[in-house]
Structure formats: C-alpha cells, structure tokens
Design an enzyme around this catalytic site. Structure first.
Site, mmCIF file in Angstrom:
data_model
loop_
_atom_site.group_PDB
_atom_site.id
_atom_site.type_symbol
_atom_site.label_atom_id
_atom_site.label_comp_id
_atom_site.label_asym_id
_atom_site.label_seq_id
_atom_site.Cartn_x
_atom_site.Cartn_y
_atom_site.Cartn_z
ATOM 1 N N GLU A 78 0.807 -1.218 0.000
ATOM 2 C CA GLU A 78 0.000 0.000 0.000
ATOM 3 C C GLU A 78 0.845 1.274 0.000
ATOM 4 O OE1 GLU A 78 -3.206 1.998 3.027
ATOM 5 O OE2 GLU A 78 -3.204 -0.177 2.806
ATOM 6 N N ASP A 79 1.955 1.278 0.742
ATOM 7 C CA ASP A 79 2.681 2.518 1.007
ATOM 8 C C ASP A 79 4.082 2.604 0.403
ATOM 9 O OD1 ASP A 79 0.515 3.334 2.516
ATOM 10 O OD2 ASP A 79 1.366 2.613 4.402
#
Length: 108
Positions: A78-79
């Site tokens: 996600e990051d």
C-alpha cells in the site's frame, strides 16, 4: 539500533513457531523495514513500529507464521513501490501475498 530491538521484541512472541518459520518471519521483517525506510508515523516514530505491532498482535493470537509475515508486510504494498508480485517473488509462495490481501480486506 531500533530495528534490531524491534525484531527481538517480536521474536519473544514467536516461541510457538519453528526456527525455520522464525527465519521466514525475519525475512519479512527485513523486507518491511527496508521498504519503509524514511517513512514515519504522525507521532514521528519510524513507520516499521506499526507493522511490528500488528505482527505482535497476530503472534499473540498464535496464528501461523504466514499470518505474522502478512502483518509485517501489510502496508508494504500500500505505502511503498513494492507490489504483491514482488512479495511473491521474494518469498516464493503465493500464500504470503494472499494473506496480505486478506488482512487488508479485514482491517481496511
């Protein structure tokens, strides 16, 4: 170093896993730590503290090593620039990536 201390704290929760499984968890920790280098929480703490906290909760439930690994890796996709495919290639099993997806669906 904070990273060494964090992993030692996590290992204390993994006494129910085999040495080989702990080694796999260590590999997931290293990938997560490297992926989150330079990222910080709103509190100013290194971001890696969050995935380790998640992994400790999962270990506290005595879930399997792949679940603990998914806890460590859940924000990597996600990051960071890592993809699920990258995780699959690093760990050579699709289950880890699938566990990441399952955890993301449950908690996000």
């Amino acid at each position: 170093e904070i990273g060494v201390h964090l992993f030692e704290v996590l290992v204390e929760s993994l006494d129910y896993l085999s040495v080989q499984q702990i080694d796999l968890v260590r590999n997931a920790y290293v990938l997560a730590k490297e992926a989150h280098v330079g990222q910080f929480r709103a509190s100013g703490d290194p971001y890696i503290m969050h995935p380790v906290a998640v992994a400790r909760i999962i270990a506290g439930m005595r879930l399997d090593h792949k679940s603990v690994m998914a806890g460590l890796l859940h924000d990597v996709v996600e990051d960071t620039d890592y993809s699920l495919k990258d995780i699959e290639q690093v760990f050579l099993f699709i289950d880890a990536a699938q566990k990441v997806i399952e955890i993301q669906k449950k908690f996000y």
